[in-house]
Every structure is written in C-alpha cells, then in structure tokens.
Write a protein that holds these residues in place. Structure first.
Motif, mmCIF file in Angstrom:
data_model
loop_
_atom_site.group_PDB
_atom_site.id
_atom_site.type_symbol
_atom_site.label_atom_id
_atom_site.label_comp_id
_atom_site.label_asym_id
_atom_site.label_seq_id
_atom_site.Cartn_x
_atom_site.Cartn_y
_atom_site.Cartn_z
ATOM 1 N N ASN B 9 60.202 -8.918 7.651
ATOM 2 C CA ASN B 9 61.056 -9.494 6.622
ATOM 3 C C ASN B 9 60.356 -10.617 5.856
ATOM 4 O O ASN B 9 60.787 -10.998 4.776
ATOM 5 C CB ASN B 9 62.342 -10.010 7.275
ATOM 6 C CG ASN B 9 63.472 -10.119 6.278
ATOM 7 O OD1 ASN B 9 63.679 -9.206 5.483
ATOM 8 N ND2 ASN B 9 64.158 -11.249 6.282
ATOM 9 N N ASP B 10 59.258 -11.153 6.416
ATOM 10 C CA ASP B 10 58.480 -12.167 5.701
ATOM 11 C C ASP B 10 57.824 -11.585 4.455
ATOM 12 O O ASP B 10 57.509 -12.315 3.516
ATOM 13 C CB ASP B 10 57.366 -12.729 6.601
ATOM 14 C CG ASP B 10 57.920 -13.675 7.660
ATOM 15 O OD1 ASP B 10 59.142 -13.964 7.605
ATOM 16 O OD2 ASP B 10 57.139 -14.117 8.526
ATOM 17 N N TYR B 11 57.567 -10.278 4.462
ATOM 18 C CA TYR B 11 56.783 -9.687 3.361
ATOM 19 C C TYR B 11 57.596 -8.763 2.462
ATOM 20 O O TYR B 11 57.236 -8.533 1.318
ATOM 21 C CB TYR B 11 55.587 -8.904 3.927
ATOM 22 C CG TYR B 11 54.878 -9.640 5.055
ATOM 23 C CD1 TYR B 11 54.240 -10.854 4.811
ATOM 24 C CD2 TYR B 11 54.890 -9.139 6.353
ATOM 25 C CE1 TYR B 11 53.623 -11.551 5.837
ATOM 26 C CE2 TYR B 11 54.279 -9.823 7.386
ATOM 27 C CZ TYR B 11 53.640 -11.030 7.131
ATOM 28 O OH TYR B 11 53.050 -11.708 8.143
ATOM 29 N N VAL B 12 58.649 -8.182 3.032
ATOM 30 C CA VAL B 12 59.503 -7.315 2.219
ATOM 31 C C VAL B 12 60.923 -7.482 2.752
ATOM 32 O O VAL B 12 61.122 -7.672 3.956
ATOM 33 C CB VAL B 12 59.030 -5.841 2.264
ATOM 34 C CG1 VAL B 12 59.220 -5.219 3.633
ATOM 35 C CG2 VAL B 12 59.715 -4.997 1.201
ATOM 36 N N ASP B 13 61.894 -7.447 1.854
ATOM 37 C CA ASP B 13 63.266 -7.702 2.272
ATOM 38 C C ASP B 13 63.841 -6.495 3.036
ATOM 39 O O ASP B 13 64.137 -5.462 2.441
ATOM 40 C CB ASP B 13 64.115 -7.993 1.024
ATOM 41 C CG ASP B 13 65.562 -8.256 1.398
ATOM 42 O OD1 ASP B 13 65.852 -8.386 2.614
ATOM 43 O OD2 ASP B 13 66.405 -8.314 0.478
ATOM 44 N N VAL B 14 63.939 -6.666 4.357
ATOM 45 C CA VAL B 14 64.519 -5.581 5.163
ATOM 46 C C VAL B 14 65.794 -6.061 5.854
ATOM 47 O O VAL B 14 66.241 -5.489 6.831
ATOM 48 C CB VAL B 14 63.512 -5.066 6.226
ATOM 49 C CG1 VAL B 14 62.420 -4.233 5.593
ATOM 50 C CG2 VAL B 14 62.915 -6.203 7.030
ATOM 51 N N SER B 15 66.379 -7.157 5.304
ATOM 52 C CA SER B 15 67.527 -7.774 5.980
ATOM 53 C C SER B 15 68.700 -6.803 6.130
ATOM 54 O O SER B 15 69.449 -6.884 7.094
ATOM 55 C CB SER B 15 67.959 -9.024 5.222
ATOM 56 O OG SER B 15 68.079 -8.723 3.850
ATOM 57 N N GLU B 16 68.801 -5.838 5.186
ATOM 58 C CA GLU B 16 69.934 -4.891 5.253
ATOM 59 C C GLU B 16 69.887 -4.014 6.507
ATOM 60 O O GLU B 16 70.884 -3.377 6.853
ATOM 61 C CB GLU B 16 69.929 -4.003 4.011
ATOM 62 C CG GLU B 16 68.698 -3.121 3.951
ATOM 63 C CD GLU B 16 68.501 -2.416 2.614
ATOM 64 O OE1 GLU B 16 69.245 -1.460 2.372
ATOM 65 O OE2 GLU B 16 67.607 -2.835 1.845
ATOM 66 N N PHE B 17 68.726 -3.959 7.183
ATOM 67 C CA PHE B 17 68.600 -3.010 8.293
ATOM 68 C C PHE B 17 68.897 -3.596 9.672
ATOM 69 O O PHE B 17 68.921 -2.879 10.650
ATOM 70 C CB PHE B 17 67.197 -2.388 8.297
ATOM 71 C CG PHE B 17 66.902 -1.622 7.045
ATOM 72 C CD1 PHE B 17 67.630 -0.475 6.748
ATOM 73 C CD2 PHE B 17 65.938 -2.049 6.152
ATOM 74 C CE1 PHE B 17 67.377 0.235 5.586
ATOM 75 C CE2 PHE B 17 65.677 -1.351 4.996
ATOM 76 C CZ PHE B 17 66.396 -0.205 4.697
ATOM 77 N N TYR B 18 69.107 -4.952 9.733
ATOM 78 C CA TYR B 18 69.405 -5.545 11.047
ATOM 79 C C TYR B 18 70.644 -4.901 11.663
ATOM 80 O O TYR B 18 70.703 -4.628 12.854
ATOM 81 C CB TYR B 18 69.629 -7.053 10.928
ATOM 82 C CG TYR B 18 68.340 -7.831 10.845
ATOM 83 C CD1 TYR B 18 67.685 -8.218 11.999
ATOM 84 C CD2 TYR B 18 67.777 -8.158 9.613
ATOM 85 C CE1 TYR B 18 66.490 -8.941 11.936
ATOM 86 C CE2 TYR B 18 66.592 -8.869 9.532
ATOM 87 C CZ TYR B 18 65.947 -9.256 10.701
ATOM 88 O OH TYR B 18 64.779 -9.949 10.638
ATOM 89 N N THR B 21 70.024 -0.112 11.951
ATOM 90 C CA THR B 21 68.669 0.310 12.305
ATOM 91 C C THR B 21 68.472 1.811 12.117
ATOM 92 O O THR B 21 67.371 2.268 11.842
ATOM 93 C CB THR B 21 68.343 -0.067 13.754
ATOM 94 O OG1 THR B 21 69.353 0.464 14.601
ATOM 95 C CG2 THR B 21 68.267 -1.569 13.932
ATOM 96 N N ASP B 22 69.554 2.589 12.238
ATOM 97 C CA ASP B 22 69.441 4.040 12.067
ATOM 98 C C ASP B 22 68.899 4.391 10.683
ATOM 99 O O ASP B 22 68.132 5.346 10.532
ATOM 100 C CB ASP B 22 70.805 4.720 12.258
ATOM 101 C CG ASP B 22 71.169 4.804 13.734
ATOM 102 O OD1 ASP B 22 70.315 4.450 14.572
ATOM 103 O OD2 ASP B 22 72.300 5.213 14.029
ATOM 104 N N ALA B 23 69.344 3.613 9.675
ATOM 105 C CA ALA B 23 68.917 3.901 8.302
ATOM 106 C C ALA B 23 67.406 3.697 8.180
ATOM 107 O O ALA B 23 66.708 4.510 7.561
ATOM 108 C CB ALA B 23 69.667 3.008 7.323
ATOM 109 N N LEU B 24 66.900 2.614 8.778
ATOM 110 C CA LEU B 24 65.465 2.359 8.698
ATOM 111 C C LEU B 24 64.699 3.420 9.488
ATOM 112 O O LEU B 24 63.645 3.908 9.065
ATOM 113 C CB LEU B 24 65.144 0.953 9.229
ATOM 114 C CG LEU B 24 63.692 0.501 9.078
ATOM 115 C CD1 LEU B 24 63.234 0.590 7.618
ATOM 116 C CD2 LEU B 24 63.496 -0.915 9.594
#
Lengths: 340, 806
Positions: B9-18, B21-24
């Motif tokens: 998450n420091d490099y790309v916004d992945v906050s929606e996946f916390y 996780t299935d989506a990621l």
C-alpha cells in the motif's frame, strides 16, 4: 374259438396295461402282448387252422385289437412317463448358490485405462499416439523445448540425471520434437507415458504419467486450443463441466495457460477435492513457442501450433476418487480389482 | 513469495482489498500470479489492546503475583493479576482482555486468581505468538496509546499473500514489482519511495579501489561508502515489515539491505569497510580450490568460474549468492562498503546449485534482476541508513557498467495478435495495455507497432510474448472456443501403443491384474534377486554388463533403471502377500533398460507373475502346476496374435529367482524371446511364501513384431470328426510334446488335434518309464471316416510310434 382267445388276450392285456405302475413294466406288457413274438402275434400264426373265407375277417379283428392296445400303450406310457418325470424332478436338485469352477477376473490398471480413454476421445478429433524414449537426451528434454542450461525453469523440474547429456525425461514434451523431426505437417499427435521428477511425498510420485497433445497447422489460435480442451473435458468427465484458462508460464509455449475445470465431484459448489474453490487444476497448455518449432527445423513463419498436457494420475484421482497417489504404484490386487 | 498488503500500500493504493481479499486473489490469479494463501495477521489480536499500568500492588495471598489497575481505554480501570516481575506502575503493556484468543487456542476469560478477580492478562511476546525473547511481559514505548488495538499499534493489522511466481516473472519478486503489476492491472498510479541522500565530501576511491574484471558475468557493479554508522537493533516498523514476510531481524544495517531486496527485488550486500584488505575490491572469477567461509560459518571449496568479490587477499563474497564471514557486519562496524550489482542469471545459478547454497539473493539473481534499478536501490539504501543508523555517505557511487544492457525492440502486428488469440484486437487497446505494462511505443505503422520492453521484463523478447501479455491483461476468459478444422488425413497410432493395448486388454480378460511399477529399482535388491543379470542372455534378452544408473537417485531403493520386469513383479507379490492376498495373478507391460555405446537402449517387455491357487470345490485331483496355467495363458495370447509356430524348450536358468529344473524358454518364429518358470525353492523359503509362484517374461517387441495379423481362414469339413485314445509307455526322457508332435506328423492330413489326457508312472510300470495317453481327433475334408479307415489309422500310428520310441 380263436376269436374268443383273441378277445381274452385283448381283455387281459387291456387290464394289465391299465394297471401297470411304471413305464418299464408297461413296456414288458407291450412286448408280452403285442410285440413281435407276443401273444397276439402267436394267435395270428394259428390263423391257418381257420377256413379260408374266415381268415380275412379274423385278421381284421386281430389288427383292430392290436391297434387298440397300441393306442392304450401310448396313452399309458405318456401318463406314466410324466408321473415318473415329476417324481424324478422332485428329488433331482442342485444348489445353484454354490460357486462354479474358479475363473479369476483381471483388470486394466487405472493409468492405461485413463490414457486409453483420453486417446479414444481425442482420436475422434484426428489425434494419433506417438511415443518416445524414457531416458532422453538433454537436448530433447530441455534445450529444444526452449529451456537452456541455466534457465530458471530447470530449477522447477527436479531432474534425475543419467550419463552426461542424458536425463530421465521430466515431461512428455520431448516427444513433440521427435514427432516434428519425423512426420510431415500438418499433424495432430498425443504422447502418453512415464515421466520422472526427483520428489516423492503424499501427492508426488518420482515416476508418474502424463499425456501431451500437439497440433501443428498453418494457422492455430488460443480459441482452437480452448475449444479442443473444452470438448475433451466434457467427454472425459461430463457435459456439465466448464473450463477456464489462467495465464501461466511454460518455456515451450507462448502464450501459456493453466487449465482448470469446474470440480466434477461437487459440480463447483466447493469440496475437499477442489479445496473449496469449485475449480480443479488439470493441466497446462499454450501456443507452441516459435523457438520450439525452430529447434525442430520448422519455419515458424509458415507453421503454428498448440500443445496441452495433463497428469494422468491427477485425472484418475479426480475421475475415480483415488485418495493416495501411492495406490497407483503399490499394485495391490484388491485396489486393482476395482477396475474390473 | 510473501507479500504484505501494508507494505504494498506504500506504492499503490490497495486499501480497498483489506476487507475484500478474494477480489485481490482473483485479480492476481487472472493475471497469472497464483495465490497460494492469504493470512490475516491480526486474527490473533482481537481484544488485545495497549494498556497503561496506573497502580500496582502486591497480591494479598501470593508473593509472586501483582494486582494491577490498567487503563485499557475504557471508562473504568481494569483489574489484572500478573505473575511477571519486569513491570512497574506507569508502564505501557499489552493487555489481552476477556474474549481474546491467543495463539495455541488460549482463551482469555474473567477469572479469580487466589481470591482476587482478574479481568484479562498482561502478555509476553511469546504469548502473543511473536518472535523475540520472552523475559517477562512486553513493555511498549512510552507514547503508546492506551486502548488502541495492539495489532494497529504494532502495525500487525496486515494481510499477507503467499504468491507462487512463475519462472519468467522475476519482476514480481518484490513489493515495488508487484505494486507496478497492480498499478498496471488496476490503472492506479505507482508511488516511488524517498531516495534523497545527504552526501559528504569524500569519495569511494578515498577508501577502496573497485574493479570489474568479469564484465560478462557481472554486467554492472556499483559500490558506495558510508562512514560512522551506529549498528544496533532496527526500529519496530522495520522489524515488523520483515517479520511479516518471514525474514528475521538481525541489525539495522542487515535489515535495511534485506528491506531493499524485498522492496525493489534487488539483492544487495554490505561489507565492513575495515575488513576489506589492501584497499581493493575486485569482481573476478576465483581460482580453483579456493576455500570460502560464508556468513553463517559454513565452509565451501570454490571452482574456477565461480564469480567472487575479492579484496587484495581473499574472497569476501560469492557474487549474488552469499557474503563472507571475513567481511560481514558486526556490532562494532562503523564504516560500510555497500554493493548493488547486476549479476547474470547463469553465473549465480551455477554457483548456487553447485555449492547447494540457496539464498533470497541467489533466488532473485538466478531468476533475473533489473539492471536499471541499481542506482535507485543504492540511493534508497543510503537514505534509510542515514535515517536509521546515522553516518556520512560518499558523494559518489562507483558504477561500473561498461556495456549497458539494451533490450531489443519487439515488432508486432495487432492483426497477428488477434489471429493467435482468436478474437479481434483493436490497435489502440493493444498499445494502451502495452504502455500500462511499461513498454515504450517507438514506431507505429498501421497495424504494426514496435515497442521497447521495460528493463525489468527480461522475459519479453518476441512478438508472441506481447501477444500473451495482451491476452493475459485483457483476460483469458475473453478467448472464445472453436474447434480447428481437420482437412488432412490423421496419422495411424504408434504400433507399440496398439500392441501394448492389445496385450493388456487380453490379459485383463484372462484373470490377470495389470500392474504399473516404477521404471527404477535398487541395484542391491536387483542383484540379490536376479543373481547375474547376464543370466537373461540365454533366454534371448538384451542386457548390458553396465547397469543404467541414476546419478542422483532419491534413495538407494531406486538407483538403477530395471533390466527386467520380474524384480518389480516379485515386489508386488510381497506387498500383496503381506496384506493377506495369498493368491493372485499380475502382469506388467513396461520398458527394460541397459547401457549401449554412449547411450542407452530401451525394450518393451511383458512380465507375468502368478502366486497361489484357489482351493477348488470342484477339484478332485490336485490342480495343474501353476506355471503350466501361466503357460496356458501365454499360449492363448500367442493364438490371439495368430501365431503359428512356437516351441518351449527346457532351460537350465542361472537366474537365482528361477527353479533351474522347472523353467523353459520360448522360441517364437525361430527366435528365443523369453521364459516361463517356477520360483526357486530358496527364494520361496527365504521369503516365507507358502504358495506356488510362477514367472514369465517376454520381449514384447519381438513377440508382436508382426501384429496385427489378419486371420487366415481355412475351410472346415462337413464330415464328422472321430476321437480315439492312444496310450504309450515310453522312457521318462521323452517329453509329452515330443511324442505329440511325432503323432501329429504321422497323418498330417487327417489328424486335427492331439492332446495329452493322462500321464502316470510307477505302479506296475518299469523304472524309468511313464505312460502317456493322448486323445487324437481325426477328420477328413471329403468323406466320413469309416470304422475300417480309423482302424487302419490306429494301427499305423501304433506301429510308427513303437518303431520310433520302442
């Protein structure tokens, strides 16, 4: 006088025959009264003592009685024989629950069983079997398949090494190269057989089996590949099974894909076999990497291809629900008997 | 590889996946990055919070216990009884409250300890399932906020993905690499970390002269000096980052180099400058036989061709594989020499495989690193060192990169891409995806585009690679399904396959179970079982004096390719026997192997084994010898091959598993191609087998060389056949088959078949004689055989047999 004698014989024969208790004594009576040298025949011989004009009449009478007695005999014989048969049948029995003389059954091992099934399905699409050596030259197993000496892909295939330059083939793919070297194009081939990897645990055998398909033609697409595998999977499992391609990497195909099929056990609902994902990985596939065609001295600008491979044990495990891969090599007759 | 979502998450916004996780998982899987596992690192820390000890009193009834009033962020203080000694009032601690479930399924409940109510537990690191020593309970930093969830406080509210990265995707073996892939897939911007470094007025060359002697195996080598650092423990955030992805924290310097590797995918190494002798650092091939002791103390003998980093006297690191013990970082290190290099895949792979050293560094180098990331990684490392360990950084970086690596441009026609994928590909869409992937469009001519692939994708070389990238990013589910047209003649099946198939289908219907064994077995077992492999020569098998050995067998149990199927089949018997199967019949169709010239030969064999017989309800006399029932099955098989002539000849086998007096070889079409035989009584005894055992093995290639044969049909006679029995008393040396063949020849045209129906000796017969009774079937094609003719035939046969066998 003579006629009375005849009458007398007739009467005693009639009552004796009617009273006979078995076919044997009935037959004796038949011989006694109407046989060739029976009483009626003897009386006939006395006919000479009668006046000439009476003789035909007498003859007729004797024959009439004889005929009657013969009819009587037939009637009695039939009823006695019937009676005797039913008496005999009443005691003549066989316990048919007894086993017959032992004739052992046999069976084809599930590995060739699955191979044959796959071959038969794909033969309908024009594929033919080709085979190759199990101790393979490094060139055929690796180099020609675009896996040069220091390629990281070699790390993933724990290889058994033989003399320098030889390995136990780690995949059935070297047969692709042999085939391309020996056959004219276009072609469709299947290569089933033993392969070797140096790992062994509950889910890995050091000597397992694969089948690989190769198609080479002027124009070949991923859609052709997907359609072919879809046809195969539906035939092999059942028509409700779906497939999906996932991007992957194999040095000898580009693009490459892993093939999953919807779990034939739970129909995609999630179970132990599919680790609750609804999907089961069954093999890999892709379009033949042009470098592989070049290795086999085929011009990749003229020809294209696709290839696919499945693990036979895996297919058998899914299809028959075999719980442990070691069962395939233990050769326990009780296990094998189930494939009769 | 393990990937932390926090880190990513420091490099790309992945906050929606916390929370999803299935989506990621699906996005990664669909892109070819297989997800092997997803772990919620905070799952152990529900109801575990930061606590503040307000008061601390001795337990009234127990000397070793304390009663603490703890501020856990609630309105009232929580009373907790604690057995540790290292805490005092005012400490910030970790409090597990009722409802928490600690590792080991340890449920925290409200309880009474020696009469005092306790509403939770103060925890040590080991009770929390965290690494580190466990001397007493964990004391947190003074600024920790009471009531805050411990997971959040310790940045443990993380999700860790375990990815299986294919051999071509070395670029995804780092957090920035994976973030870059996700930025492409999700079309989100990529944020790079801070690289700024305050340099000091000195140069690397003031301390050490760096030379690159082998620019082939090491295309790029960079070094920098940092002076006056303070080696010590890493801050909590750094420890957590590493520990979440299973890397142990060592000290701040080593942790930073590991951090860089996991951040950029670029392994690096730090030397203690004072241990670099002679002011020289040289990248060169080492000499044969040189010894090297790695950081962990293991000693290795090096080979010429291994690439070493050497000072004036010795090897201080094995390039890309592992550092030397002689020059590593220790607690008293103050000055560093940092290395960031690009070693080739093959050099690192060769050395690491030969020496059996596999490190995170060698793994990444042998899969291929990005030559262009070297300077960024160096600056990033110095940025962090300055921040965490202090020190002065040299103003320059020595960057030896004599022949910069240039990737060849790739030209692709989008129509071609569409043809290969099986659906229409729009040029704009194709170019767009390539751009998101990091490819630079250098030329566009109608449908034909030329791209420079990015430096981190060494695997992109040919147009098919770009077709795959487009297909993958666009989704493989967009590929339609079609069946290729068959407009040419299919080939015939391989004859070997047809033959095998006929054979196993045949025997499976004769009461035999097909077995499939490994193609290798243990040489010791083989030699014990067979005696001398050369003994197979006299039954027609091809064998070699030298066995086909594996160089790296899994175990001695599987170290040689089998020269015969019999040893494996006997193993099957033993495992079956042990599991209580006292009678069965098995066969195997497989290859046998031997050495031939520089290579090997492989021959397809048919092997059979039968053991035990069923106790028959219907058997009045003793059953036929097992080996003969095996022979019967083989003969039926020969008939199925339409074979005309075969002969069994007595064979004094020298193989130690066969009975020398009860074995025979098969001559088929004039060639010796196999054997049948009973088990040797010694083997039977030694193996504690009570039942009869019979073996058979044949060269299947010779046996079936003319298969399939069309049946040659002959007319059958319209006239009845007549049977007559003949008995002869002859010497025991006269084999039943010999006499049978003689009888057959006496009246070739009229005798349809001759069968032995009885054999006996002893009783009234003279010593050395036995009586053989044959049933002979006569039939004429053209007429009914009269009694007179039969009588004549009868006496003719008797005369001829007596003349020959007296």
């Amino acid at each position: 006088m003579l006629e009375e004698k005849v009458k007398l014989i007739y009467n005693s024969a009639k009552s004796a025959m009617s009273a006979a208790i078995d076919s044997k004594s009935l037959y004796d009576l038949k011989v006694k009264f109407i046989g060739k040298s029976g009483e009626l025949s003897l009386v006939m011989k006395e006919m000479g003592s009668l006046p000439k004009e009476d003789r035909p009449g007498f003859g007729k009478v004797v024959n009439k009685y004889k005929k009657e007695l013969e009819n009587l005999y037939n009637t009695c014989e039939e009823s006695l024989k019937n009676k005797e048969l039913s008496e005999k049948l009443a005691v003549d029995t066989l316990d048919l629950t007894l086993p017959g003389p032992h004739q052992p059954v046999g069976s084809v091992h599930p590995i060739p069983l699955v191979i044959d099934e796959i071959v038969d399905i794909l033969a309908r699409l024009g594929y033919s079997v080709r085979t190759g050596p199990l101790i393979e030259k490094d060139w055929y197993n690796f180099e020609a398949l675009n896996i040069p000496a220091d390629h990281p892909a070699r790390d993933e295939q724990d290889t058994f090494y033989m003399k320098p330059g030889y390995v136990l083939r780690t995949q059935t793919s070297p047969v692709q190269i042999h085939t391309l070297e020996n056959e004219s194009l276009p072609l469709r081939v299947l290569s089933p057989g033993s392969v070797f990897r140096s790992d062994s645990d509950i889910s890995h055998s050091p000597n397992f089996h694969q089948i690989e398909g190769l198609l080479v033609d002027k124009k070949v697409s991923m859609a052709d590949l997907k359609g072919t595998i879809n046809f195969f999977v539906k035939e092999f499992f059942d028509s409700s099974i779906k497939i999906r391609f996932r991007p992957s990497f194999f040095p000898f195909t580009e693009p490459s894909a892993e093939v999953d099929c919807s779990c034939p056990i739970c129909k995609g609902k999630g179970c132990r076999m599919c680790k609750n994902t609804g999907w089961i990985e069954i093999g890999g596939c892709g379009l033949v990497n042009p470098k592989v065609l070049t290795s086999a001295k085929i011009d990749p600008d003229q020809w294209q291809g696709f290839a696919f491979g499945f693990g036979i044990e895996r297919m058998a495990i899914i299809k028959y629900g075999v719980s442990d891969i070691r069962l395939f090599s233990d050769n326990n007759s009780f296990f094998l008997k189930q494939f009769v | 590889m393990k990937v932390s979502l926090n880190w990513l998450n420091d490099y790309v916004d992945v906050s929606e996946f916390y929370k999803n996780t299935d989506a990621l998982d699906k996005i990664l899987t669909d892109a070819g990055l297989e997800v092997d596992g997803v772990e919620d690192m905070a799952k152990n820390f529900n109801h575990v919070v930061v606590g503040h000890i307000k008061t601390l009193e001795k337990h009234p009834d127990a000397d070793k216990l304390t009663v603490c009033s703890v501020d856990v962020g609630a309105e009232s203080l929580q009373q907790i009884v604690c057995g540790a000694k290292n805490h005092k009032a005012g400490d910030k601690v970790v409090a597990a409250l009722p409802g928490a479930v600690l590792p080991g399924d340890f449920k925290i409940k409200k309880s009474k300890i020696r009469g005092v109510e306790s509403l939770g537990m103060l925890c040590s690191t080991s009770e929390l399932g965290l690494p580190g020593d466990s001397d007493g309970i964990t004391i947190l930093e003074a600024d920790a906020e009471p009531g805050k969830s411990f997971a959040e406080h310790a940045r443990l509210n993380d999700i860790v993905f375990e990815l299986s990265v294919t051999a071509n995707r070395a670029d995804c073996l780092s957090h920035i690499g994976l973030a870059r892939e996700l930025s492409c897939l999700l079309d989100k911007p990529l944020k790079y970390p801070a690289l700024d470094v305050k340099t000091s007025a000195f140069k690397v060359s003031d301390h050490v002269k760096v030379e690159l002697k082998d620019g082939v195996n090491c295309p790029r080598y960079s070094a920098r000096v940092v002076k006056g650092v303070k080696v010590g423990p890493s801050p909590a955030w750094l420890k957590t980052r590493l520990e979440q992805v299973d890397i142990n924290s060592v000290n701040n310097i080593v942790d930073i180099t590991n951090f860089i590797m996991l951040e950029y995918g670029q392994p690096m190494h730090s030397f203690d400058l004072k241990n670099i002798n002679g002011g020289i650092l040289n990248v060169k091939q080492v000499s044969e036989g040189e010894t090297f002791i790695s950081l962990d103390g293991a000693e290795y003998k090096l080979s010429a061709g291994d690439l070493g980093i050497c000072d004036s006297e010795r090897v201080v690191a094995l390039a890309g594989v592992v550092g030397g013990q002689n020059s590593g970082i220790s607690d008293d290190t103050t000055d560093l020499l940092l290395e960031v290099a690009h070693f080739t895949q093959s050099t690192v792979r060769k050395t690491s495989r030969r020496l059996g050293i596999s490190t995170d560094s060698s793994y990444r180098f042998s899969r291929g690193t990005d030559p262009n990331i070297v300077t960024d990684a160096m600056n990033r490392a110095c940025h962090l060192i300055q921040k965490l360990c202090g020190g002065e950084v040299s103003e320059d970086i020595v960057d030896l990169y004599p022949n910069p690596i240039v990737k060849e441009p790739i030209t692709v026609n989008t129509n071609y891409a569409g043809e290969r994928l099986g659906y229409k590909v729009e040029g704009g869409d194709f170019n767009n995806w390539m751009k998101r992937l990091g490819c630079e469009l250098v030329k566009q001519d109608g449908e034909v585009s030329t791209f420079n692939p990015p430096s981190w994708r060494w695997d992109l070389e040919i147009k098919e690679d770009l077709v795959e990238e487009y297909g993958r990013l666009n989704g493989y589910d967009k590929i339609p399904e079609s069946l290729p047209a068959l407009n040419y003649e299919p080939l015939t099946h391989d004859p070997g396959y047809i033959q095998d198939r006929h054979t196993y289908q045949f025997f499976s219907k004769q009461g035999y179970y097909q077995s499939v064994n490994y193609n290798f077995l243990g040489e010791e077992y083989l030699n014990n079982f067979v005696g001398k492999v050369a003994g197979f020569k006299s039954c027609g098998f091809k064998v070699s004096d030298e066995s086909a050995k594996l160089q790296n067998p899994l175990s001695e149990e599987y170290n040689v390719m089998r020269p015969s199927l019999a040893p494996s089949l006997f193993k099957n018997l033993m495992t079956n026997y042990r599991s209580g199967i006292s009678s069965s019949r098995q066969f195997e169709i497989g290859k046998v192997f031997g050495v031939e010239g520089d290579g090997y030969f492989e021959t397809r064999h048919l092997g059979m084994i039968a053991w035990g017989q069923k106790n028959e309800l219907w058997q009045n006399n003793k059953p036929a010898p097992l080996v003969l029932s095996l022979k019967e099955s083989v003969e039926n098989f020969l008939r199925s091959l339409k074979a005309k002539s075969w002969v069994w000849k007595t064979w004094n086998s020298e193989l130690s598993y066969l009975h020398p007096g009860k074995s025979a070889t098969l001559f088929f079409e004039g060639k010796n191609i196999g054997y049948i035989g009973e088990i040797h009584p010694k083997l039977k005894d030694d193996s504690k087998i009570r039942e009869d055992v019979a073996f058979a093995e044949f060269n299947l290639e010779l046996l079936m060389r003319s298969f399939p044969k069309k049946p040659k049909l002959s007319e059958i006679s319209k006239y009845p056949a007549v049977e007559r029995d003949f008995s002869f008393v002859v010497d025991k040396s006269v084999a039943s088959n010999e006499l049978k063949q003689f009888i057959t020849k006496t009246q070739k045209d009229l005798i349809k078949s001759v069968e032995v129906v009885d054999i006996f000796s002893g009783d009234k017969l003279p010593e050395g004689k036995h009586s053989l009774t044959y049933k002979v079937l006569f039939q004429d094609m053209n007429t009914t055989l009269t009694d007179d003719v039969i009588k004549k035939l009868h006496s003719d046969i008797l005369n001829k047999v007596s003349a020959k066998f007296s």
